[in-house]
Enzyme design. Structure first.
Site, PDB file in Angstrom:
ATOM      1  N   GLU A   1       2.367   2.101 -29.050  1.00 17.80           N
ATOM      2  CA  GLU A   1       3.800   2.283 -28.866  1.00 17.80           C
ATOM      3  C   GLU A   1       4.125   3.028 -27.577  1.00 17.80           C
ATOM      4  O   GLU A   1       5.076   2.689 -26.893  1.00 17.80           O
ATOM      5  CB  GLU A   1       4.407   3.051 -30.057  1.00 17.80           C
ATOM      6  CG  GLU A   1       5.899   3.181 -29.867  1.00 17.80           C
ATOM      7  CD  GLU A   1       6.635   3.821 -31.000  1.00 17.80           C
ATOM      8  OE1 GLU A   1       6.002   4.458 -31.867  1.00 17.80           O
ATOM      9  OE2 GLU A   1       7.869   3.692 -31.018  1.00 17.80           O
TER      10      GLU A   1
ATOM     11  N   ASP B   1       0.459   3.198 -33.860  1.00 16.94           N
ATOM     12  CA  ASP B   1       1.717   3.946 -33.843  1.00 16.94           C
ATOM     13  C   ASP B   1       1.334   5.395 -34.161  1.00 16.94           C
ATOM     14  O   ASP B   1       0.945   5.715 -35.286  1.00 16.94           O
ATOM     15  CB  ASP B   1       2.704   3.392 -34.884  1.00 16.94           C
ATOM     16  CG  ASP B   1       4.102   3.972 -34.682  1.00 16.94           C
ATOM     17  OD1 ASP B   1       4.217   5.046 -34.078  1.00 16.94           O
ATOM     18  OD2 ASP B   1       5.068   3.341 -35.146  1.00 16.94           O
TER      19      ASP B   1
ATOM     20  N   ILE C   1       3.032   8.240 -34.380  1.00 17.73           N
ATOM     21  CA  ILE C   1       3.873   8.793 -35.458  1.00 17.73           C
ATOM     22  C   ILE C   1       4.902   7.723 -35.807  1.00 17.73           C
ATOM     23  O   ILE C   1       5.739   7.370 -34.971  1.00 17.73           O
ATOM     24  CB  ILE C   1       4.624  10.086 -35.052  1.00 17.73           C
ATOM     25  CG1 ILE C   1       3.662  11.182 -34.591  1.00 17.73           C
ATOM     26  CG2 ILE C   1       5.483  10.592 -36.225  1.00 17.73           C
ATOM     27  CD1 ILE C   1       4.356  12.501 -34.224  1.00 17.73           C
ATOM     28  N   ASP C   2       4.819   7.194 -37.000  1.00 16.54           N
ATOM     29  CA  ASP C   2       5.852   6.271 -37.462  1.00 16.54           C
ATOM     30  C   ASP C   2       6.766   7.061 -38.379  1.00 16.54           C
ATOM     31  O   ASP C   2       6.322   7.566 -39.422  1.00 16.54           O
ATOM     32  CB  ASP C   2       5.252   5.071 -38.209  1.00 16.54           C
ATOM     33  CG  ASP C   2       6.350   4.096 -38.597  1.00 16.54           C
ATOM     34  OD1 ASP C   2       6.977   3.529 -37.681  1.00 16.54           O
ATOM     35  OD2 ASP C   2       6.605   3.935 -39.795  1.00 16.54           O
TER      36      ASP C   2
ATOM     37  N   THR D   1       9.301   9.141 -36.524  1.00 14.73           N
ATOM     38  CA  THR D   1       9.512  10.292 -35.623  1.00 14.73           C
ATOM     39  C   THR D   1      10.799  11.047 -35.953  1.00 14.73           C
ATOM     40  O   THR D   1      10.838  12.267 -35.882  1.00 14.73           O
ATOM     41  CB  THR D   1       9.551   9.807 -34.151  1.00 14.73           C
ATOM     42  OG1 THR D   1       8.291   9.231 -33.859  1.00 14.73           O
ATOM     43  CG2 THR D   1       9.805  10.935 -33.186  1.00 14.73           C
TER      44      THR D   1
ATOM     45  N   ASP E   1       4.441  -0.914 -35.907  1.00 16.46           N
ATOM     46  CA  ASP E   1       5.109  -0.371 -37.104  1.00 16.46           C
ATOM     47  C   ASP E   1       4.501  -0.946 -38.381  1.00 16.46           C
ATOM     48  O   ASP E   1       4.520  -0.290 -39.424  1.00 16.46           O
ATOM     49  CB  ASP E   1       6.606  -0.753 -37.119  1.00 16.46           C
ATOM     50  CG  ASP E   1       7.388  -0.196 -35.951  1.00 16.46           C
ATOM     51  OD1 ASP E   1       7.288   1.007 -35.700  1.00 16.46           O
ATOM     52  OD2 ASP E   1       8.105  -0.980 -35.289  1.00 16.46           O
TER      53      ASP E   1
END
Ligand code: IPD
Ligand code: CA
Ligand code: CA
Length: 260
Positions: free
Chosen positions: A72, A89, A91-92, A94, A213
């Protein structure tokens, strides 16, 4: 296979996620010190995201120096081996992270050619570690996962995500008559998919998502016995921007409601 035995690549993906999660956990406890910069409205990126992604790439590259990356926060990295790709990802969820809500995760998948072969999702705060390898089932820590068997919509919980670009959402939910009691918008698409695999949510749909994601979550849902498609009913492909996941039993009901 119903024996709890992680594959070697899952062990390395877990190692990368756990290492990165140390800083994520520390920063979560010290949110006020984070510098938050806005990429665009509703799309925030923090120093923690960037640091975590760098750390994950470092660990994975150490063990798989030739593999490529789709991530990402950075440009895609094409290495010698472009048949094997990690999708990250860092941090999915955020926005939850920034608001101090512990509903976010690290999501990493491995693709071989155009197939998702392995995936992990780690919520560093709850320490829920979801993992899956093609043909080996879906797992949370050492527990085998299975999608739910609920069929009656009023008894179901259905996750969705409301993004700025998704102007269709109001039409979508208007057609789901049971929506006041069934809908949840929890803010991490990857965890929503893990929850479908775990039978906590019965279905999930969202538009305007990216591969990082959903890649790990897609394999989790399939390996737990669920169904994945696009919300219009078309086959979900790696380049799809929207997704519908379910316990299989209510897939057509939700597709029908979204289509109206
Ligand atoms: C977001 C989350 C959220 C979804 C957004 C995504 P991020 O990812 O998955 O649930 O509604 O569309 O962009 O920005 O937190 O990595
Ligand atoms: Ca994301
Ligand atoms: Ca992210």
């Amino acid at each position: 296979m119903s024996v709890f035995q992680q594959t070697p690549v899952i062990n390395i993906m877990e190692k990368a996620a756990r290492k990165a999660s140390k800083k994520i956990i520390r920063d979560f406890g010290e949110l006020e010190k984070l510098q938050v910069s806005s990429k665009s409205l509703g799309d925030f990126v923090t120093n923690t995201d960037i640091y975590a992604e760098k750390s994950i790439i470092e660990t994975l590259s150490y063990h798989y120096p030739d593999y490529s990356f789709i991530t990402e926060e950075s440009e895609n990295i094409i290495n010698k081996d472009n048949n094997n790709t990690f999708v990250i990802d860092p941090i999915d969820g955020t926005k939850n992270f920034i608001h101090g809500i512990p509903q976010f995760c690290i999501s990493i998948a491995k693709l071989t050619l155009n197939e998702i072969t392995d995936g992990i999702i780690l919520n560093p705060i709850s320490n829920e570690f979801y993992w899956t390898s093609k043909g080996q089932g879906a797992w949370m820590n050492n527990q085998r996962l299975r999608v739910s068997n609920r069929k009656i919509l009023s008894e179901c919980l259905v996750g969705t995500g409301i993004s700025q670009k998704n102007t269709n959402i109001l039409n979508n939910i208007k057609n789901l008559k049971e929506y006041p009691t069934t809908l949840r918008n929890m803010g991490s698409a990857a965890l929503d998919l893990a929850f479908v695999a775990a039978g906590k949510l019965d279905a999930f749909w969202e538009n305007d998502l990216n591969l990082w994601d959903v890649a790990a979550g897609v394999l989790l849902v399939i390996e737990a016995g669920g169904t994945i498609s696009e919300p219009e009913g078309n086959k979900w492909l790696l380049g799809s921007k929207s997704i519908m996941a379910s316990n299989s039993l209510i897939h057509d009901i939700i597709l029908g409601a979204l289509r109206n």
